[in-house]
Enzyme design. Structure first.
Site, PDB file in Angstrom:
ATOM      1  N   LEU A  10       0.852  -1.197   0.000  1.00 13.74           N
ATOM      2  CA  LEU A  10       0.000   0.000   0.000  1.00 13.74           C
ATOM      3  C   LEU A  10       0.885   1.244   0.000  1.00 13.74           C
ATOM      4  O   LEU A  10       1.678   1.450   0.916  1.00 13.74           O
ATOM      5  CB  LEU A  10      -0.906   0.012   1.233  1.00 13.74           C
ATOM      6  N   GLY A  13      -0.956   6.801  -0.308  1.00 11.38           N
ATOM      7  CA  GLY A  13      -1.229   7.965   0.534  1.00 11.38           C
ATOM      8  C   GLY A  13      -0.223   9.096   0.330  1.00 11.38           C
ATOM      9  O   GLY A  13       0.897   8.870  -0.119  1.00 11.38           O
ATOM     10  N   ARG A  17       0.905  13.743   7.676  1.00 13.40           N
ATOM     11  CA  ARG A  17       1.693  14.106   8.846  1.00 13.40           C
ATOM     12  C   ARG A  17       3.147  14.435   8.498  1.00 13.40           C
ATOM     13  O   ARG A  17       3.882  14.965   9.322  1.00 13.40           O
ATOM     14  CB  ARG A  17       1.632  12.953   9.880  1.00 13.40           C
ATOM     15  N   LYS A  24       4.736  10.353   0.746  1.00 15.88           N
ATOM     16  CA  LYS A  24       5.526   9.843   1.874  1.00 15.88           C
ATOM     17  C   LYS A  24       6.488   8.736   1.482  1.00 15.88           C
ATOM     18  O   LYS A  24       7.660   8.744   1.885  1.00 15.88           O
ATOM     19  CB  LYS A  24       4.593   9.356   2.983  1.00 15.88           C
ATOM     20  N   GLY A  84      -8.833   5.412   2.403  1.00 17.30           N
ATOM     21  CA  GLY A  84      -8.428   4.547   3.508  1.00 17.30           C
ATOM     22  C   GLY A  84      -7.757   3.268   3.022  1.00 17.30           C
ATOM     23  O   GLY A  84      -7.787   2.937   1.841  1.00 17.30           O
ATOM     24  N   GLU A 164      -8.532   1.626  15.934  1.00 14.59           N
ATOM     25  CA  GLU A 164      -7.604   2.707  15.586  1.00 14.59           C
ATOM     26  C   GLU A 164      -7.492   3.711  16.731  1.00 14.59           C
ATOM     27  O   GLU A 164      -8.430   3.877  17.520  1.00 14.59           O
ATOM     28  CB  GLU A 164      -8.068   3.417  14.311  1.00 14.59           C
ATOM     29  N   ASN A 179      -1.120  -3.196  15.831  1.00 10.87           N
ATOM     30  CA  ASN A 179      -1.181  -3.761  14.490  1.00 10.87           C
ATOM     31  C   ASN A 179      -0.048  -3.164  13.661  1.00 10.87           C
ATOM     32  O   ASN A 179       0.082  -1.950  13.548  1.00 10.87           O
ATOM     33  CB  ASN A 179      -2.541  -3.392  13.889  1.00 10.87           C
ATOM     34  N   ASN A 397      36.839  21.888 -23.414  1.00 10.36           N
ATOM     35  CA  ASN A 397      36.159  20.772 -24.071  1.00 10.36           C
ATOM     36  C   ASN A 397      34.834  21.157 -24.703  1.00 10.36           C
ATOM     37  O   ASN A 397      34.240  20.368 -25.417  1.00 10.36           O
ATOM     38  CB  ASN A 397      35.943  19.620 -23.081  1.00 10.36           C
ATOM     39  N   ALA A 434      54.479  27.659 -20.320  1.00 14.62           N
ATOM     40  CA  ALA A 434      53.481  28.296 -19.480  1.00 14.62           C
ATOM     41  C   ALA A 434      52.615  29.221 -20.338  1.00 14.62           C
ATOM     42  O   ALA A 434      53.118  29.911 -21.223  1.00 14.62           O
ATOM     43  CB  ALA A 434      54.158  29.092 -18.378  1.00 14.62           C
TER      44      ALA A 434
END
Ligand code: UD1
Ligand code: CA
Length: 463
Positions: A10, A13, A17, A24, A84, A164, A179, A397, A434
């Site tokens: 899953l 979502g 938060r 997320k 959900g 919950e 859970n 280059n 140089a």
């Protein structure tokens, strides 16, 4: 392959938060998106298929999944509205409802779960008092269960329901067994029960956690696998949890490197080392060093403060001095890099070569024992053995449209402040004065000077 097992992750979502615009499961842990960790473990179980429910930034989540697991065993279900976890599973109905296999449901935001734990969960599911359960829930007891769904058992200790946080009575919330959001289901029974799940709860969501209760009420067997390692089951819901998990992984990595690989850290709390990095014996890593991705560092190296190394291979006995940045590159045995050097774009330093301060190597091979000690840019170039690149040298280059290559031979001396206007080849044993601006190939053993540089002399090189 375990032909009797499918996995559903899953990951649709947003993760409110997290207070983020990024989904997320795309937030990074140990350098990789959360979802990658779950996918890696899922693939190790050898399932028939791994399905991922995607929604928020679903295309990006899909790409992250496909970067981690084999295309043929990956498939996706789209959840259009995030109603959900029950609704998330339901969005895979067409893909799965007729399957006879066991379905292992994983959460995209529970990244630390171990393969062995999932195997034990599946074993219990297949043999719960001698028969296959309808549902097996992975649980753990937490000192502080706040935020998680609580697993309520009856007086006999058998499953009653999951409640919950937002729906629980004080008595229910006092329960410490939570859970994990990880379950095994009989696939057909799961999808039948899902039809009965409503959204009359504090969050107005369709909870997957109602399924075991529905199955139980229908007389089905619900098993509980109570695991003992809480760290594996932790979910990432906010950034504090994410950073705590990051710290846990890093501490483990650094301790493993010290105890098993013999690496010295001057300050183990002030480094970042990817868990996928390999570092050899007697290498010393100073404070404020970052080692990312699949970097390999050999034995007896010294990595000074402020260095960042990403997806690179560093040979034995290399010293990388302060504040250098090495990415997608290879550094051979006994080389010296920095301070403040930059290697990128598959740069290769061969054995015993040296790159000094304010030197950048891009897509360049520096041959054995060659040196570019100061203030130099070498891009799209090959440099032979025992060649010295003077301070301030630049491979020009880029002509504004295209990139061109520079090839420098063995035993060459490029004078300070030389501009090598690519495409260009400098023969073995050549020398530039140089400030030369080299616009034409230089023959071996020629000395060139000026702007544009002209050959003024053939050198006798006794090699
Ligand atoms: C969930 C469980 C909770 C458990 C916890 C463990 C439910 C109702 N609750 O709560 O019992 O203790 O996990 O970590 O299942 N997702 C979707 N679509 C949605 C909603 C969520 O794909 O519509 C995905 C999320 O991206 C996430 C996972 O499902 O990867 C879990 O969702 P989240 O909202 O974090 O559930 P929790 O509140 O943590
Ligand atoms: Ca969660």
């Amino acid at each position: 392959m375990n032909t009797d097992l499918n996995i559903l992750i899953l990951a649709a979502g947003l993760g409110t938060r997290m207070k983020s615009n990024l989904a997320k499961v795309l937030h990074r842990l140990d350098g990789r998106p959360l979802i990658s960790h779950v996918c890696r473990t899922a693939e190790e179980l050898g399932p028939k298929m791994i399905y991922t429910v995607v929604g928020h930034q679903g295309e990006d989540v899909k790409a992250a999944v496909l970067a981690e697991i084999d295309g043929p065993i990956a498939d996706f279900a789209w959840q259009r509205q995030m109603l959900g976890t029950g609704d998330a599973v339901n969005s895979a109905r067409e893909l799965l409802a007729d399957s006879d296999s066991t379905l292992l449901v994983l959460s995209g935001d529970v990244p630390m779960i171990k393969r062995s734990t999932l195997e034990a969960l599946v074993r219990l599911h297949n043999d719960h008092h001698g028969r296959r359960a309808a549902c097996t829930i992975l649980t753990v007891k937490l000192q502080d269960p706040t935020g998680y769904g609580r697993v309520i058992r009856d007086e006999l200790g058998t499953f009653d329901r999951i409640v919950e946080q937002k729906d629980g009575s004080p008595d229910q919330l006092a329960v410490k067994e939570i859970n994990s959001g990880i379950y095994c289901f009989d696939t057909k029974k799961l999808f039948t029960a899902l039809k009965q799940v409503g959204n009359q709860n504090a969050q107005g969501e369709y909870y997957l956690t109602d399924v075991p209760r529905i199955l139980c009420a229908d007389g089905e067997d619900i098993a509980i696998y109570l695991h003992d390692d809480a760290a594996e089951i932790e979910g990432v819901n906010d950034r504090r949890q994410l950073s705590a998990m990051e710290r846990t992984i890093r501490t483990r990595t650094v301790e493993r490197l010290m105890l098993e690989s013999g690496v010295t850290f001057t300050d183990p709390n002030a480094v970042y080392v990817s868990s996928r990095a390999v570092i050899g014996r007697d290498t010393v890593i100073y404070q404020n060093v970052t080692v990312e991705g699949k970097t390999v560092i050999g034995d007896g190296c010294t990595i000074r403060p402020g260095v960042r190394i990403v997806d690179s291979v560093i040979g034995d006995g290399v010293e990388v001095k302060d504040n250098s940045f090495i990415t997608d590159s290879q550094v051979g045995e006994g080389c010296t890099v920095g301070p403040m050097a930059h290697l990128r774009g598959h740069a290769v330093m061969e054995r015993g070569s040296k790159v000094g301060n304010f030197v950048e190597l891009k897509k360049t091979r520096l041959g054995r024992g060659s040196k570019a000690s100061h203030l130099t840019y070498l891009g799209d170039a090959t440099i032979g053995e025992k060649t010295n690149i003077g301070a301030g040298t630049i491979t020009c280059n880029y002509d504004g449209k295209n990139k061109h290559e520079t090839h420098i031979g063995d035993g060459v001396k490029i004078g300070s402040d030389t501009m090598l206007v690519a495409p260009i080849t400098v023969g073995d044993g050549a020398v530039t004065g140089a400030g030369s601006v080299v616009t034409k190939d230089i023959e071996p053993n020629k000395l060139v000077v000026g702007a544009p540089a002209k050959a003024i002399k053939t050198l006798i090189n006794d090699k």
